[in-house]
Write a protein that holds these residues in place. Sequence first.
Motif, PDB file in Angstrom:
ATOM      1  N   HIS A 228       0.819  -1.212   0.000  1.00  0.00           N
ATOM      2  CA  HIS A 228       0.000   0.000   0.000  1.00  0.00           C
ATOM      3  C   HIS A 228       0.857   1.269   0.000  1.00  0.00           C
ATOM      4  O   HIS A 228       0.365   2.339  -0.374  1.00  0.00           O
ATOM      5  N   HIS A 229       2.100   1.162   0.402  1.00  0.00           N
ATOM      6  CA  HIS A 229       2.983   2.331   0.468  1.00  0.00           C
ATOM      7  C   HIS A 229       3.872   2.479  -0.765  1.00  0.00           C
ATOM      8  O   HIS A 229       4.410   3.568  -0.998  1.00  0.00           O
ATOM      9  N   LEU A 230       4.044   1.395  -1.528  1.00  0.00           N
ATOM     10  CA  LEU A 230       4.890   1.453  -2.722  1.00  0.00           C
ATOM     11  C   LEU A 230       3.984   1.493  -3.951  1.00  0.00           C
ATOM     12  O   LEU A 230       3.299   0.510  -4.263  1.00  0.00           O
ATOM     13  N   PRO A 231       3.957   2.617  -4.674  1.00  0.00           N
ATOM     14  CA  PRO A 231       2.951   2.810  -5.730  1.00  0.00           C
ATOM     15  C   PRO A 231       3.079   1.876  -6.925  1.00  0.00           C
ATOM     16  O   PRO A 231       2.093   1.608  -7.600  1.00  0.00           O
ATOM     17  N   TYR A 232       4.280   1.385  -7.207  1.00  0.00           N
ATOM     18  CA  TYR A 232       4.462   0.537  -8.391  1.00  0.00           C
ATOM     19  C   TYR A 232       4.775  -0.903  -7.973  1.00  0.00           C
ATOM     20  O   TYR A 232       5.653  -1.546  -8.541  1.00  0.00           O
ATOM     21  N   SER A 233       4.037  -1.370  -6.985  1.00  0.00           N
ATOM     22  CA  SER A 233       4.336  -2.687  -6.420  1.00  0.00           C
ATOM     23  C   SER A 233       3.215  -3.686  -6.662  1.00  0.00           C
ATOM     24  O   SER A 233       2.060  -3.320  -6.873  1.00  0.00           O
ATOM     25  N   SER A 234       3.602  -4.964  -6.620  1.00  0.00           N
ATOM     26  CA  SER A 234       2.641  -6.068  -6.592  1.00  0.00           C
ATOM     27  C   SER A 234       2.985  -6.937  -5.393  1.00  0.00           C
ATOM     28  O   SER A 234       4.145  -7.034  -4.990  1.00  0.00           O
ATOM     29  N   PHE A 235       1.957  -7.559  -4.818  1.00  0.00           N
ATOM     30  CA  PHE A 235       2.124  -8.370  -3.616  1.00  0.00           C
ATOM     31  C   PHE A 235       1.696  -9.790  -3.918  1.00  0.00           C
ATOM     32  O   PHE A 235       0.584 -10.024  -4.393  1.00  0.00           O
ATOM     33  N   LYS A 236       2.589 -10.747  -3.666  1.00  0.00           N
ATOM     34  CA  LYS A 236       2.313 -12.148  -3.970  1.00  0.00           C
ATOM     35  C   LYS A 236       2.588 -13.012  -2.737  1.00  0.00           C
ATOM     36  O   LYS A 236       3.601 -12.837  -2.069  1.00  0.00           O
ATOM     37  N   ILE A 237       1.694 -13.937  -2.482  1.00  0.00           N
ATOM     38  CA  ILE A 237       1.886 -14.910  -1.421  1.00  0.00           C
ATOM     39  C   ILE A 237       2.565 -16.156  -2.001  1.00  0.00           C
ATOM     40  O   ILE A 237       2.131 -16.677  -3.033  1.00  0.00           O
ATOM     41  N   ILE A 238       3.618 -16.616  -1.353  1.00  0.00           N
ATOM     42  CA  ILE A 238       4.254 -17.875  -1.729  1.00  0.00           C
ATOM     43  C   ILE A 238       3.613 -18.968  -0.879  1.00  0.00           C
ATOM     44  O   ILE A 238       3.796 -19.005   0.340  1.00  0.00           O
ATOM     45  N   SER A 239       2.842 -19.825  -1.523  1.00  0.00           N
ATOM     46  CA  SER A 239       2.097 -20.845  -0.783  1.00  0.00           C
ATOM     47  C   SER A 239       3.029 -21.893  -0.187  1.00  0.00           C
ATOM     48  O   SER A 239       4.139 -22.135  -0.690  1.00  0.00           O
ATOM     49  N   ASP A 240       2.559 -22.505   0.879  1.00  0.00           N
ATOM     50  CA  ASP A 240       3.303 -23.574   1.550  1.00  0.00           C
ATOM     51  C   ASP A 240       4.741 -23.148   1.848  1.00  0.00           C
ATOM     52  O   ASP A 240       5.701 -23.880   1.560  1.00  0.00           O
ATOM     53  N   ALA A 241       4.886 -21.979   2.419  1.00  0.00           N
ATOM     54  CA  ALA A 241       6.217 -21.458   2.727  1.00  0.00           C
ATOM     55  C   ALA A 241       6.148 -20.640   4.004  1.00  0.00           C
ATOM     56  O   ALA A 241       5.122 -20.029   4.321  1.00  0.00           O
ATOM     57  N   GLY A 242       7.268 -20.629   4.726  1.00  0.00           N
ATOM     58  CA  GLY A 242       7.392 -19.815   5.916  1.00  0.00           C
ATOM     59  C   GLY A 242       8.248 -18.593   5.638  1.00  0.00           C
ATOM     60  O   GLY A 242       8.205 -18.015   4.550  1.00  0.00           O
ATOM     61  N   HIS A 243       9.062 -18.226   6.617  1.00  0.00           N
ATOM     62  CA  HIS A 243       9.894 -17.030   6.490  1.00  0.00           C
ATOM     63  C   HIS A 243      10.948 -17.207   5.395  1.00  0.00           C
ATOM     64  O   HIS A 243      11.286 -16.249   4.712  1.00  0.00           O
TER      65      HIS A 243
END
Length: 265
Positions: A228-243
């Motif tokens: 939400h703070h980076l205007p040219y960003s995309s957010f992706k979840i890596i499934s079945d993964a931790g840190h």
Amino acid sequence: MNNKYNINFCYYPGKSEEVIVFIHGIPTNHHLWDLILPYVKGHYSVLTVDLIGYGNSDRAPYYDLTLPKQAEYIINLLDHLGISKAHFVGHDLGGGIVQILAVSYADRVESIVIADGVCFANWPLPKVVSIRYPTAEEFQPTPLFIERMLREGLYYQQLLKPNLLYDFLRPFSGPNGPQDLKQASFALNHHQTEDLVPFLPKVKVPATLLWGQYDRYLPPYWGKLLHHHLPYSSFKIISDAGHYSMIDNPNRFAEELIHHMESIT
């Protein structure tokens, strides 16, 4: 190089002039990216580094191990190698360093990828702070502490193979290892990223934020907030993964990294 410390790095020239710089966090080193490099080596030029105080790089007092200092060391390394601009991929502390690079060295940054990164005031982790003044045996800054931290951060603990575990533990296994790890902890202060927050909306480069679905250290909430703070960003979840999403699910991580690169190059 202008660094007063020697920084260990590996550089792999590729067919493309585009350079990807991989930056790890605490308590790992450049071997964090071993499962990802086969996907990008050869096509892109690749640079992996051991941050000062980690891996095979020089040790230093805590005040020279802050994230802004680490960003400066990396820029000096790029100058030494004649690399004017690069794409930066950072995990954990490396994610914070990538934010500093995007804000303070914008002319050197083509794009950024932040994976399960420190941001805002979500760090340092209580687990990392605990080794500064250990109150129980479990908080002593030993290789066993590092192994526990790695295993607790993984979704699939069995993927921490003996050779990879050895590569992470060896740099802190000598007689000075506990003190070196303490110095690394003392260097960490959330203001190093919190002070960047007003400038994040001004970051103009493409950004991909990758977060492990089950990251128990820095939950995906933080990646969404950073998005939400980076205007040219995309957010992706890596499934079945931790840190450590690049270890838990390297295929998916590499797929998202390549998609990031292909969408902007």
